[in-house]
Write an enzyme that holds these catalytic residues in place. Sequence first.
Site, PDB file in Angstrom:
ATOM      1  N   HIS A   5     -19.926  -3.833 -14.445  1.00  0.00           N
ATOM      2  CA  HIS A   5     -19.912  -4.042 -13.040  1.00  0.00           C
ATOM      3  C   HIS A   5     -21.276  -4.730 -12.554  1.00  0.00           C
ATOM      4  O   HIS A   5     -21.107  -5.398 -11.313  1.00  0.00           O
ATOM      5  CB  HIS A   5     -19.466  -2.868 -12.373  1.00  0.00           C
ATOM      6  CG  HIS A   5     -20.525  -1.759 -12.198  1.00  0.00           C
ATOM      7  ND1 HIS A   5     -20.651  -0.590 -13.079  1.00  0.00           N
ATOM      8  CD2 HIS A   5     -21.687  -1.603 -11.557  1.00  0.00           C
ATOM      9  CE1 HIS A   5     -21.525   0.063 -12.703  1.00  0.00           C
ATOM     10  NE2 HIS A   5     -22.541  -0.367 -11.596  1.00  0.00           N
ATOM     11  N   ASP A  53     -17.352  -0.327 -19.419  1.00  0.00           N
ATOM     12  CA  ASP A  53     -18.143  -0.823 -18.450  1.00  0.00           C
ATOM     13  C   ASP A  53     -19.715  -1.399 -18.976  1.00  0.00           C
ATOM     14  O   ASP A  53     -20.795  -0.890 -18.574  1.00  0.00           O
ATOM     15  CB  ASP A  53     -18.464   0.254 -17.310  1.00  0.00           C
ATOM     16  CG  ASP A  53     -19.207   0.080 -16.022  1.00  0.00           C
ATOM     17  OD1 ASP A  53     -19.070  -1.403 -15.851  1.00  0.00           O
ATOM     18  OD2 ASP A  53     -19.982   0.577 -15.520  1.00  0.00           O
ATOM     19  N   ASN A  95     -29.719   1.940 -10.462  1.00  0.00           N
ATOM     20  CA  ASN A  95     -29.925   2.338 -11.966  1.00  0.00           C
ATOM     21  C   ASN A  95     -28.804   1.806 -13.033  1.00  0.00           C
ATOM     22  O   ASN A  95     -28.816   1.970 -14.000  1.00  0.00           O
ATOM     23  CB  ASN A  95     -29.876   3.884 -11.845  1.00  0.00           C
ATOM     24  CG  ASN A  95     -31.303   4.308 -11.793  1.00  0.00           C
ATOM     25  OD1 ASN A  95     -31.353   4.960 -10.452  1.00  0.00           O
ATOM     26  ND2 ASN A  95     -32.181   4.173 -12.543  1.00  0.00           N
ATOM     27  N   SER A  96     -27.705   1.298 -12.605  1.00  0.00           N
ATOM     28  CA  SER A  96     -26.623   0.792 -13.464  1.00  0.00           C
ATOM     29  C   SER A  96     -27.223   0.018 -14.415  1.00  0.00           C
ATOM     30  O   SER A  96     -27.790  -1.038 -14.358  1.00  0.00           O
ATOM     31  CB  SER A  96     -25.775  -0.011 -12.488  1.00  0.00           C
ATOM     32  OG  SER A  96     -24.841   0.671 -11.738  1.00  0.00           O
ATOM     33  N   VAL A 141       3.194   1.509 -25.784  1.00  0.00           N
ATOM     34  CA  VAL A 141       4.102   2.566 -25.488  1.00  0.00           C
ATOM     35  C   VAL A 141       3.463   3.066 -24.147  1.00  0.00           C
ATOM     36  O   VAL A 141       2.375   3.107 -24.027  1.00  0.00           O
ATOM     37  CB  VAL A 141       4.196   3.507 -26.411  1.00  0.00           C
ATOM     38  CG1 VAL A 141       5.081   3.008 -27.719  1.00  0.00           C
ATOM     39  CG2 VAL A 141       2.883   4.150 -26.677  1.00  0.00           C
TER      40      VAL A 141
END
Length: 502
Positions: free
Chosen positions: A133, A163, A236-237, A294
């Site tokens: 992100h 992510d 901090n990502s 499924v």
Amino acid sequence: MLSVSKIRRLGGVSVLVLAALAAGSLLNQSIAPAHAMQAISEPNFAAAIPAGAPMSFADLIEHVSPAVVTIQASSTPDEAPAGVDLDNMPPQMREWLERQFGGRAGPQAAQPRQSLGSGFFISADGYLVTNNHVVDGATEITIGTAGGETYPARVIGLDPQTDLALLKVDEEIEFPFVTLEDQPHYRVGDWVVAVGNPFGLGGTATAGIISATGREIGNSNYNDFLQIDAPINRGNSGGPTFSLDGKVVGVNSQIFSPTGGSVGIGFAIPSDVAARVVAALRENGHVSRGWLGVGIQNVTEDIASAMGLEESTGAIISSVVAGGPADQAGFEREDVVLAVNDESVENSRDLTRRIGEFSSGTDVRFRVLRDGRERTLRVELGERPDDSTLNQLPSREQAEASVDIFGMTLSELSDEVRDGRGLAAGTVGLVIESLEPGGEASRKGLSRGDIILEAGGRAVGTTEALRDAINAARAGNRNAILLLVETQAGQRYIALQLGEAE
């Protein structure tokens, strides 16, 4: 100005993805000469770690910080803001707007979006890890080192499901790097240190403990999270969480927060998951995951009781994708999957993860319960489509009971759907079950779940009625037919070109 890329709600508490902020300055820290840079191995921190809590984390932080970077990603919106249409304004209003906005009240040029996150080098030749992100949709990526240098970076691969993103800096120098622990050994209560770029403050280090493991957060089907109480915030990502021996045991990704700031509950992607994903991205540029085709759900106590099962374990098949691997292997609705390759299945999430760990083309055995008897089905798994494609795939039941018109798979409006959408009793229509990408209906903005109420001014409760309306429009030398459609935002008219009809 600070900005947040996305917020999701979980049990009334915000789940904040640690994303983008406006630019912040990097701390000017010294960094070793290029020729002296080498893999950051396991340093001896014994002197700084007496029995009990560490006296200081300084040696650890000094050792690993050179490998941690700030990531700035820029992207340009697809369309510029529409602005105000001055031409259709009364003269007095137009003059007032021009005075207020300095003549710029009309359409404006698209402004680039900026996001700021963290990352870390995992090799001397410039490969680095961050969150998907942070860089998704970026047209330009710049990394900043602890010593103040900046370099352009390019995307090697993205994996939205976990992510994670792998980037590369193409410079003829050696970068300091850290190691993703592919077989981590940690326990609740172990000390960890997070290093990153919160609020644009590069080189920030915080410490805490692992508060919990195996956390299921949001809709992540392929990953459980480490919960840590080392303070992490926006920016901090993508930054690393270190064990006390200097190994990366997690990649910071999300926080729980009712305020938008740290409240001591952060979540990191476990390093063993990150190591597998990064290896796949480095080799192929994407992660290939097995796909059964499924729809599944948990076997609750009520379902188990209704089916005569002794335990509420396994995953029950609620739908089978038409033509998918499960369809070809003979799966049926109400089959309960008990085991994959003789390993028991706990629930639907467990089954999804097990299948995703296989690559496409793998032959897998499924033990299922059908009509009170166990049987084994062998399936050659397909490759999982992207989410947008996956959402358009019709089930076998839908395909058998529907017709394809204008690139739409349609089925008749049921009482349940009519009541759920708040439509008046007696309303008839056709529900869009799926759309062909690039088809006429898809191009005109129709979506799965929309309900066609009228075509050419006629109510259409059956596909035959829709075809009759199309034929009548053709007989009247019309090039298009006008549909009245019930969408999530209300009713609207949409014109479809008749040349696309089958």
